[in-house]
Write an enzyme that holds these catalytic residues in place. Sequence first.
Site, PDB file in Angstrom:
ATOM      1  N   ASP A   1     -10.270  -3.948  -4.288  1.00 45.22           N
ATOM      2  CA  ASP A   1      -9.645  -3.270  -3.533  1.00 45.22           C
ATOM      3  C   ASP A   1     -10.089  -1.749  -3.512  1.00 45.22           C
ATOM      4  OD1 ASP A   1      -7.866  -1.735  -1.835  1.00 45.22           O
ATOM      5  OD2 ASP A   1      -5.918  -2.660  -2.752  1.00 45.22           O
ATOM      6  N   HIS A  50      -7.474  -5.755   0.214  1.00 46.29           N
ATOM      7  CA  HIS A  50      -6.436  -4.951   0.204  1.00 46.29           C
ATOM      8  C   HIS A  50      -5.109  -5.594   0.721  1.00 46.29           C
ATOM      9  CE1 HIS A  50      -4.054  -1.248   0.092  1.00 46.29           C
ATOM     10  NE2 HIS A  50      -3.895  -1.254   1.179  1.00 46.29           N
ATOM     11  N   SER A  60       0.709  -1.198   0.058  1.00 47.70           N
ATOM     12  CA  SER A  60       0.055  -0.054   0.093  1.00 47.70           C
ATOM     13  C   SER A  60       0.840   1.095   0.096  1.00 47.70           C
ATOM     14  CB  SER A  60      -1.112   0.013   1.023  1.00 47.70           C
ATOM     15  OG  SER A  60      -1.816   1.044   1.043  1.00 47.70           O
TER      16      SER A  60
END
Length: 692
Positions: free
Chosen positions: A629, A665, A544
């Site tokens: 996501d 995610h 991320s």
Amino acid sequence: MGSEQPADEAARPPIAARVPSRRTLHGVTLQDDYAWMRDHEAPALLEYLAAERAYYQARTGHLADLAGLLEAEAAARTPRGDEDSAAWPLGGYLYRHRTPAGAEHGRLVRSRPGGAGEELLLDEDALAAETGFVDVGVQEPSPDGSLLAWSADTTGAELYTLRVRDLRTGRDLDESVAPTAPGVAWSADSQHLFYLVPDSLHRAHQVWRHRVGTDPADDVLVHAEGDARFELDLHTSRSGALVVITSASRDTTEVRLVPADRPEQASTVVDARRRGVEYRVDHGDPDQLYAVTDDGAPEFHLVRAAPAPGPPERWATLPTPPGRLLSCDVFEGHLLLGLRRDGAPLLAVADRDGGAVREIAARPVAGTIRVDHAESYDAGWVVVAEESLVEPPVWSALDLDTGERRELRRKEVPGYRPEAYRTERRHAPAADGTLVPVTLAHHRDTPLDGSAPCLLYGYGAYEACSDPEFDVSLPSLLDRGVVYAIAHVRGGGEGGRRWWQEGRLRRKPTTFDDFVAVADWLAGDAAGSEPIVDGSRIVSRGLSAGGLLQGAVYSRAPQRWRAVVAEVPFVDCVNSMLDPGIPLTVNEWDEWGDPRDPDDFACLLGYSPYDNPPPGERPALLVTGAVHDPRVLVHEPAKWVARLRATDTAGSTVLLRAELAAGAHTGPSGRFAHLAYESEVQAFVLDAMGLA
């Protein structure tokens, strides 16, 4: 560099269609040939992602046996029987999570202390039966213990359906609400349930009140947050007396309260929001609010006041231990403080005036300590967990009167011997002389003399901390002679609020510089340093915002890495921050900057991986993404990979592992499914290091 394509492998990388698109901002024209991927419903995008996944499978097919072996090793460290969490007290019951033998997901169960019977409250495997994925948002018993508010997402999109279960019958009531966001609060009489609703961009922006047993169409809007920079948090105070609604941006908060025994009363504001001032509250009897705030204290301090609204001057400052104050949990006779000091987490127990402080540090070397369960206001103890990269978690009952810890449970890891491994925390000098903490782990037989390969992990954003946690997959790397390192770079919170401030907005490049400096120090290439690992075999990894970190250092220092793993990376920085129609954009301007501002634009453009493909030879790169996501939309990694392919002049390895089905995610939800995913990443890493 990195893995070579097997000679008999005929697969060729997909070539994405190029549709020229231009945007001029602040006198700079940006060419974006892959802007069309922003349309997630476009068949061409789904076809491209499927082709990338097929290419990934073909290029990594020679690693299938290694991945299977790594998965089997990690699975062998997973208990073969039922695995229970430590139990925690609440409302006369003991609650625990149980993962049945062989199950992917867990169950919530409860029992009476000393009683023989046990109730099954929620079975996550049953919730995941249709898609194979489940993420439970809330599982909150009512004050009288007769109801359970629970919500679940079964796609990975982080949109949850909220239901109420009658625990006397085990059946859900007819009413349900969707979509909701995690966060609920019960009224004192267990008849009203407050819940959060997200907007179209997944921002929790409304609080609603539902009366149990009625049609949700009759629910009442309690509060709506109109400023898109803010999102809402919702919970009941530990005392049970207040429903607490917190509006929060990156550096500003505002709290509203509703009396839990008068749920239909309008909410009142504790202190009106002031730009750059944060405060978070908990409540204790007699009627007092405790707040952790940075008003007049950059690293936060503890204050107390009556709940009635009034000027900020009404708050009385209480003694606060040194360090970054993170939290204050209020109990019947104590305060439990969460702190950071010298880069490490720390707990402290104080009396209700902030005095008689007893500090509780983590026992494991280079380890962490955290509060796992503290739901009960009057139990007199809470559940804390301690672990390190090489020490499995231990859960203990922390006695709030004495500060003593009584072990409740130790994670079972079959066949694992902690004494075979070592961990420590050192410090690497950054370019400006700041010492960056680095946590190391290795097998006791692996020397730190510059001969071993290294996997270097980093994050560095949102004041979040990459505290060491035990992972049953990690020993497989350490057993093969890999040194694992976590670089606690600025932008994270390991060094307190200052650590975050020095790595956000226009100072964001400091995060990337710190990471490269840690790698240089590990390799012995920094001034005055001796090699700890083999500098030609450093693989970097992050997820991320940590994926952005990997993209940035991939471009800034391509020759430093043997390979790079960028999981769900935020890499199209300028375009994403210019698009308020993407989830998280508006309330992320306070983290990354707003490119409508020319100086913010220049900073973002200077490091955006999508806009800065590196020249020449590049390290092997593994990128991941997921179609469901909502945090890093799948077009970001897809566009980046497409541009890297189009600008490559050296035949570099670039792989995109696109998750086309249900997935979140952070990857698959099931424990064995996650082991399978992790084994694929580890196989790529080992192959790049020459250890396959």
